[in-house]
Design an enzyme around this catalytic site. Structure first.
Site, PDB file in Angstrom:
ATOM      1  N   HIS A  11       0.873  -1.199   0.000  1.00 15.47           N
ATOM      2  CA  HIS A  11       0.000   0.000   0.000  1.00 15.47           C
ATOM      3  C   HIS A  11       0.896   1.231   0.000  1.00 15.47           C
ATOM      4  O   HIS A  11       1.484   1.583   1.029  1.00 15.47           O
ATOM      5  CB  HIS A  11      -0.897   0.001   1.241  1.00 15.47           C
ATOM      6  CG  HIS A  11      -1.851   1.159   1.310  1.00 15.47           C
ATOM      7  ND1 HIS A  11      -3.194   1.007   1.596  1.00 15.47           N
ATOM      8  CD2 HIS A  11      -1.679   2.503   1.132  1.00 15.47           C
ATOM      9  CE1 HIS A  11      -3.786   2.189   1.595  1.00 15.47           C
ATOM     10  NE2 HIS A  11      -2.885   3.129   1.327  1.00 15.47           N
ATOM     11  N   HIS A  13       1.500   5.390  -1.745  1.00 15.41           N
ATOM     12  CA  HIS A  13       1.107   6.537  -2.579  1.00 15.41           C
ATOM     13  C   HIS A  13       2.371   7.100  -3.213  1.00 15.41           C
ATOM     14  O   HIS A  13       3.208   7.673  -2.503  1.00 15.41           O
ATOM     15  CB  HIS A  13       0.416   7.603  -1.728  1.00 15.41           C
ATOM     16  CG  HIS A  13      -0.816   7.084  -1.053  1.00 15.41           C
ATOM     17  ND1 HIS A  13      -2.074   7.189  -1.615  1.00 15.41           N
ATOM     18  CD2 HIS A  13      -0.980   6.418   0.112  1.00 15.41           C
ATOM     19  CE1 HIS A  13      -2.955   6.614  -0.802  1.00 15.41           C
ATOM     20  NE2 HIS A  13      -2.321   6.145   0.237  1.00 15.41           N
ATOM     21  N   LYS A  98      -9.511  -0.190  -5.245  1.00 16.83           N
ATOM     22  CA  LYS A  98      -9.457   0.417  -3.907  1.00 16.83           C
ATOM     23  C   LYS A  98     -10.727   1.210  -3.641  1.00 16.83           C
ATOM     24  O   LYS A  98     -11.064   2.127  -4.401  1.00 16.83           O
ATOM     25  CB  LYS A  98      -8.245   1.357  -3.837  1.00 16.83           C
ATOM     26  CG  LYS A  98      -8.142   2.173  -2.557  1.00 16.83           C
ATOM     27  CD  LYS A  98      -7.691   1.323  -1.378  1.00 16.83           C
ATOM     28  CE  LYS A  98      -7.679   2.119  -0.089  1.00 16.83           C
ATOM     29  NZ  LYS A  98      -6.643   3.141  -0.051  1.00 16.83           N
ATOM     30  N   HIS A 135     -10.396   1.194   2.378  1.00 18.04           N
ATOM     31  CA  HIS A 135     -10.119   2.199   3.417  1.00 18.04           C
ATOM     32  C   HIS A 135     -11.336   2.166   4.340  1.00 18.04           C
ATOM     33  O   HIS A 135     -12.402   2.667   3.987  1.00 18.04           O
ATOM     34  CB  HIS A 135      -9.927   3.576   2.787  1.00 18.04           C
ATOM     35  CG  HIS A 135      -9.565   4.638   3.784  1.00 18.04           C
ATOM     36  ND1 HIS A 135      -8.377   5.325   3.743  1.00 18.04           N
ATOM     37  CD2 HIS A 135     -10.240   5.125   4.854  1.00 18.04           C
ATOM     38  CE1 HIS A 135      -8.328   6.190   4.746  1.00 18.04           C
ATOM     39  NE2 HIS A 135      -9.459   6.100   5.429  1.00 18.04           N
ATOM     40  N   HIS A 173      -4.402  -0.555   6.125  1.00 14.56           N
ATOM     41  CA  HIS A 173      -3.901   0.236   7.262  1.00 14.56           C
ATOM     42  C   HIS A 173      -4.804   0.148   8.493  1.00 14.56           C
ATOM     43  O   HIS A 173      -5.291   1.176   8.983  1.00 14.56           O
ATOM     44  CB  HIS A 173      -3.652   1.701   6.877  1.00 14.56           C
ATOM     45  CG  HIS A 173      -4.676   2.351   5.987  1.00 14.56           C
ATOM     46  ND1 HIS A 173      -6.008   2.400   6.292  1.00 14.56           N
ATOM     47  CD2 HIS A 173      -4.539   2.986   4.795  1.00 14.56           C
ATOM     48  CE1 HIS A 173      -6.646   3.032   5.323  1.00 14.56           C
ATOM     49  NE2 HIS A 173      -5.791   3.397   4.402  1.00 14.56           N
ATOM     50  N   ASP A 245       1.521   2.629   3.527  1.00 14.88           N
ATOM     51  CA  ASP A 245       0.682   3.823   3.365  1.00 14.88           C
ATOM     52  C   ASP A 245       1.545   5.077   3.325  1.00 14.88           C
ATOM     53  O   ASP A 245       1.121   6.142   3.786  1.00 14.88           O
ATOM     54  CB  ASP A 245      -0.393   3.913   4.444  1.00 14.88           C
ATOM     55  CG  ASP A 245      -1.491   4.911   4.067  1.00 14.88           C
ATOM     56  OD1 ASP A 245      -1.597   5.276   2.883  1.00 14.88           O
ATOM     57  OD2 ASP A 245      -2.241   5.331   4.981  1.00 14.88           O
TER      58      ASP A 245
HETATM   59  C1  NCD Z   1      -3.413   9.120   2.061  1.00  6.62           C
HETATM   60  C2  NCD Z   1      -2.946  10.170   1.038  1.00  6.62           C
HETATM   61  O1  NCD Z   1      -2.413  11.205   1.444  1.00  6.62           O
HETATM   62  O2  NCD Z   1      -3.086   9.915  -0.159  1.00  6.62           O
HETATM   63  N1  NCD Z   1      -3.427   9.727   3.356  1.00  6.62           N
HETATM   64  C3  NCD Z   1      -3.399   9.090   4.542  1.00  6.62           C
HETATM   65  O3  NCD Z   1      -3.516   9.765   5.563  1.00  6.62           O
HETATM   66  N2  NCD Z   1      -3.250   7.789   4.644  1.00  6.62           N
HETATM   67  C4  NCD Z   1      -4.724   8.578   1.661  1.00  6.62           C
HETATM   68  C5  NCD Z   1      -5.124   7.348   2.425  1.00  6.62           C
HETATM   69  O4  NCD Z   1      -4.598   6.261   2.214  1.00  6.62           O
HETATM   70  O5  NCD Z   1      -6.000   7.477   3.293  1.00  6.62           O
HETATM   71 ZN    ZN Z   2      -3.193   5.094   1.687  1.00  6.49          ZN
END
Ligand code: NCD
Ligand code: ZN
Length: 346
Positions: A11, A13, A98, A135, A173, A245
């Site tokens: 996971h 970003h 997702k 999520h 998460h 995450d």
């Molecule tokens: C994530 C993001 O910034 O893209 N932020 C987070 O707090 N985890 C999005 C997500 O996975 O919730």
């Molecule tokens: Zn995330």
């Protein structure tokens, strides 16, 4: 020194443009598979968009990556064409879908208001054997922020699992004992846990000056929740594994009047997890959590490479932030733990 199979990040970003350029190396030099989240400013809802994004990720990946294999996801929304999703999965271009509750987190405006609204997508996932990533956080303003994971699991995900028991779900998460219990009790589910939810509790976020760098969704919860997550992660249960995450935001967006949610931990997340396992005398479970459990759940072969992790106080100061080409700064999570560990290719 311990040796572990090269870990995966189920996971992450990676963002786009300058931020992608600045962050992808941290993931690519360390992790093998990376499950790439689709919540770009324009959500990734088609195989074509995911393929174009994968091309941008590959173009930004440094040449000294170990064995980097980004895998792509689509953002669950009515804009997904189930036929396109099926074709993308069958061609090996799309690994998962997702689900974001609308309004729960960064770039979630296009998310769902009820999980029940996307049955054709779930049917396609069942037929193709791909997973639904969730999520799990209620957006009901009447529910306390620290109780929203459990509320979502009870109100939304439990009914869906009962309705489509053959749907394979990863609860992303997890942040509470309720999240761990849910996955233990629902046979077709698995969970990711982040380094920061294993290593911090809400007092760290709020007690000694408010810490925007620790603010994420779902919010870091109580010490007893963290202990439950640590117990689950070190238990040897095959259905729990690392998803960092890692979610970079520029400090301009983190330290303003309304902090964006997300912790950037790609740099030192592995050291943070190793330190939590070390503190529990559970380093013998580290490889299962960061390397092998996820491979088995996602049906991918074990890695060729290994990493060596050594716990020794390091003299050199660890970097505390990164800078993007456009002048943004991102705070790196886990510098304290990183100063205790050295990670090197095996
Ligand atoms: C994530 C993001 O910034 O893209 N932020 C987070 O707090 N985890 C999005 C997500 O996975 O919730
Ligand atoms: Zn995330």
């Amino acid at each position: 020194m311990i040796e572990i199979p090269q870990p995966d990040d189920w996971h992450v970003h990676l963002r786009d443009d300058d931020m992608l350029q600045a962050v992808v190396g941290y993931t690519a030099r360390r992790f093998r598979y990376a499950m790439v989240m689709p919540n770009l400013a324009t959500p990734v809802v088609s195989t074509a968009a995911a393929t174009a994004y994968l091309d941008r990720i590959r173009a930004a990946t440094p040449s000294d990556a170990l064995d980097f294999r980004p895998v792509m996801t689509l953002y669950c929304s009515s804009a997904i064409d189930p036929g396109d999703l099926r074709a993308g999965i069958e061609k090996g271009l799309i690994a998962a879908v997702k689900y974001y509750p609308a309004g729960a987190t960064t770039n979630s405006a296009a998310g769902g208001s009820s999980m029940a609204d996307f049955m054709p997508i779930y049917e396609t996932l069942v037929e193709t054997g791909a997973r639904l990533l969730v999520h799990a956080e209620s957006t009901d303003p009447a529910i306390d922020i620290f109780a929203r994971e459990e509320a979502f699991l009870v109100d939304q995900l439990a009914p869906l699992c009962a309705r489509i028991p053959e749907l394979a779900v990863t609860v992303e998460h997890i942040s509470t004992s309720a999240g761990a219990d849910f996955v233990r009790e629902h046979p077709n589910t698995a969970a990711t846990i982040t380094p920061h939810h294993l290593a911090r509790e809400r007092s760290d976020l709020l007690a000694d000056g408010m810490r925007p760098d620790l603010y994420c969704k779902p919010v870091i919860n109580s010490a007893s929740d963290r202990d439950a997550l640590l117990g689950f992660a070190t238990s040897g249960d095959p259905n729990v594994f690392l998803g960092t995450d890692s979610a970079p935001h520029p400090t301009s967006a983190k330290y303003g009047p309304k902090a964006k949610a997300g912790v950037f931990n790609a740099a030192y997340g592995l050291e943070v997890v190793a330190e939590t396992f070390h503190q529990l005398d559970a380093l013998d479970q580290l490889a299962a959590f960061v390397s092998t459990n996820g491979c088995a759940v996602y049906g991918v072969e074990p890695p060729e490479h290994t990493l060596h992790l050594t716990r020794e106080a390091v003299d050199a100061d660890r970097a505390t932030e990164l800078h993007t080409a456009s002048g943004d700064t991102v705070v790196l999570f886990g510098t304290d733990e990183a100063s205790l560990w050295t990670v090197a290719p095996g």
